[in-house]
Design a protein around this motif. Structure first.
Motif, short mmCIF file in Angstrom:
data_model
loop_
_atom_site.label_atom_id
_atom_site.label_comp_id
_atom_site.label_asym_id
_atom_site.label_seq_id
_atom_site.Cartn_x
_atom_site.Cartn_y
_atom_site.Cartn_z
N SER A 50 0.67 -0.92 0.18
CA SER A 50 0.27 -0.25 -0.19
C SER A 50 1.31 1.71 -0.10
CB SER A 50 -1.28 0.14 1.46
OG SER A 50 0.12 -0.39 2.41
N ARG A 60 3.81 5.87 -2.68
CA ARG A 60 4.13 6.79 -1.04
C ARG A 60 5.68 6.72 -0.47
NH1 ARG A 60 -1.10 6.39 2.07
NH2 ARG A 60 -0.96 4.48 1.66
N ALA A 61 5.68 5.86 -0.59
CA ALA A 61 7.36 5.29 0.08
C ALA A 61 7.92 4.91 -1.17
CB ALA A 61 6.38 4.05 1.08
N PRO A 62 9.58 4.98 -0.51
CA PRO A 62 10.62 5.16 -1.50
C PRO A 62 10.63 3.55 -2.37
CG PRO A 62 11.49 5.42 0.44
CD PRO A 62 10.11 5.52 0.63
N LYS A 88 9.95 9.30 9.42
CA LYS A 88 9.87 9.19 7.09
C LYS A 88 8.35 8.04 6.73
CE LYS A 88 14.84 10.27 7.00
NZ LYS A 88 15.83 10.47 6.35
N GLY A 89 7.73 7.61 7.82
CA GLY A 89 6.10 6.92 7.52
C GLY A 89 6.36 5.52 7.67
N MET A 90 7.70 5.17 7.95
CA MET A 90 7.43 3.58 8.21
C MET A 90 7.14 3.15 9.52
SD MET A 90 8.82 0.48 6.54
CE MET A 90 9.38 -0.19 7.12
N PRO A 91 6.20 2.11 9.82
CA PRO A 91 6.44 1.64 11.18
C PRO A 91 7.42 0.47 11.22
CG PRO A 91 5.10 0.85 9.34
CD PRO A 91 5.74 1.77 8.65
N PRO B 174 -5.03 0.56 6.20
CA PRO B 174 -3.47 0.77 5.55
C PRO B 174 -3.10 2.64 5.97
CG PRO B 174 -5.18 0.13 4.44
CD PRO B 174 -5.65 0.36 5.70
N GLN B 175 -1.96 2.91 5.99
CA GLN B 175 -1.19 4.51 6.37
C GLN B 175 -1.85 5.05 5.31
OE1 GLN B 175 3.17 4.58 6.67
NE2 GLN B 175 2.95 6.02 7.88
N PHE B 177 -1.62 8.69 5.89
CA PHE B 177 -1.03 9.51 5.54
C PHE B 177 0.57 9.48 5.53
CE2 PHE B 177 -5.31 10.58 7.16
CZ PHE B 177 -5.22 11.66 6.45
N ARG B 178 1.41 10.32 4.87
CA ARG B 178 2.87 10.69 5.14
C ARG B 178 3.18 11.52 4.71
NH1 ARG B 178 6.63 8.32 1.94
NH2 ARG B 178 7.90 8.03 3.92
#
Lengths: 114, 178
Positions: A50, A60-62, A88-91, B174-175, B177-178
């Motif tokens: 996702s 949305r992630a690299p 940075k959004g990485m859980p 699922p996630q 927002f970033r």
């Protein structure tokens, strides 16, 4: 046998069954086989796609195809999955069993050159 | 940020319910089976506006998840703070994922056991007069993020209900927002 004794025995059996049902890992890092990679791909689709994209090419992630990811030692990637990088959004994926984190890393490393 | 050996989470919730609400999400203070004996018609007149705080401590080791909650609940109508606890241990039936998509495979099921109960109230923290439960639990995690949980609970002292059943359905978003 009174109610509480029966209850205690039942719970003991449940915990024992849970422990027995788990195949103990023979080594910390599972062997790199196609089934491990397929399992990792399945986990990637459930937990990572996702943000990183269905093909891990980035969204949305690299992208995970980049040399910086692909040259990273496996153990470092596994540790990164445990720690995450929330700013940075990485859980953190510490709630996944270690065996599944290794399967994810096997899958990510199998992307090299694809 | 490094993962800690024990992960602390502080959880706060507000409830606006009546005494007729029979849901036992947790047990606090001197909750006993007698609380359920009051007829719903009468209990409905009792307003319960409560703030509940939980300190959740959890750790994951070799596939086992161990978690403990310390609960403090305050009825805003002036009653003292009530305390409770919960401690749980669980483990998936398979640690590694299988290569093929599946819903009923062992990796999607977790078994565990939970112990929970009351710890008295402010200036009266004690076990006497409180109720306690032990609860085996099973969880079924579907690949699409939906989880079903079922947990029959059994009272372990004379203040407890003999048996309770707790069940739940949750969905992990699922996630966003970033």
């Amino acid at each position: 046998m009174n109610f509480h004794k029966r209850l205690l025995i039942t719970l003991t059996l449940i915990i024992w069954a849970a422990g027995c049902a788990v195949a103990p890992p023979s080594q910390p890092a599972p062997r790199e086989t196609s089934s491990e990679i397929r399992a990792g791909g399945k986990l990637f689709a459930q937990h990572c796609a996702s943000c990183h994209g269905v093909n891990a090419t980035g969204s949305r992630a690299p992208s995970l195809h980049t040399p910086s990811v692909q040259s990273m030692p496996d153990a470092t990637l596994v540790q990164f999955l445990i720690d995450g990088d929330l700013p940075k959004g990485m859980p953190s994926w510490s709630r996944l069993p270690e065996e599944r984190r290794w399967q994810l890393v096997r899958y990510i490393k199998s992307l090299k050159g694809t | 940020m490094k993962e800690h050996a024990v992960n602390p989470v502080l959880y706060v919730e507000y409830e606006d319910i009546t005494g007729a609400d029979r849901i036992f999400k947790e047990v606090v203070g001197f909750d006993t089976f007698e609380d359920l004996l009051e007829p719903a018609d009468e209990a409905r007149h009792e307003k319960k506006r409560e703030v509940e705080a939980k300190l959740i401590l959890s750790t994951n080791r070799k596939g086992w998840n161990v978690a403990g909650n310390l609960i403090a609940e305050k009825n805003l109508s002036g009653e003292p703070v009530e305390f409770g606890y919960a401690a749980a241990l669980s483990r998936p039936l398979a640690l590694a994922a299988s290569p093929d998509p599946c819903s009923l495979c062992p990796e999607n099921f977790s078994l565990g056991v939970e112990m929970y109960g009351g710890l008295g109230e402010w200036r009266e923290v004690r076990l006497a007069g409180t109720s306690h439960y032990i609860a085996p639990a099973i969880a079924w995690n579907l690949p699409n993020g939906v989880t079903f949980k079922l947990s029959p609970s059994f009272g372990v002292n004379s203040n407890s209900n003999r048996a309770l059943v707790r069940f739940g359905v949750s969905y992990e978003i699922p996630q966003l927002f970033r």
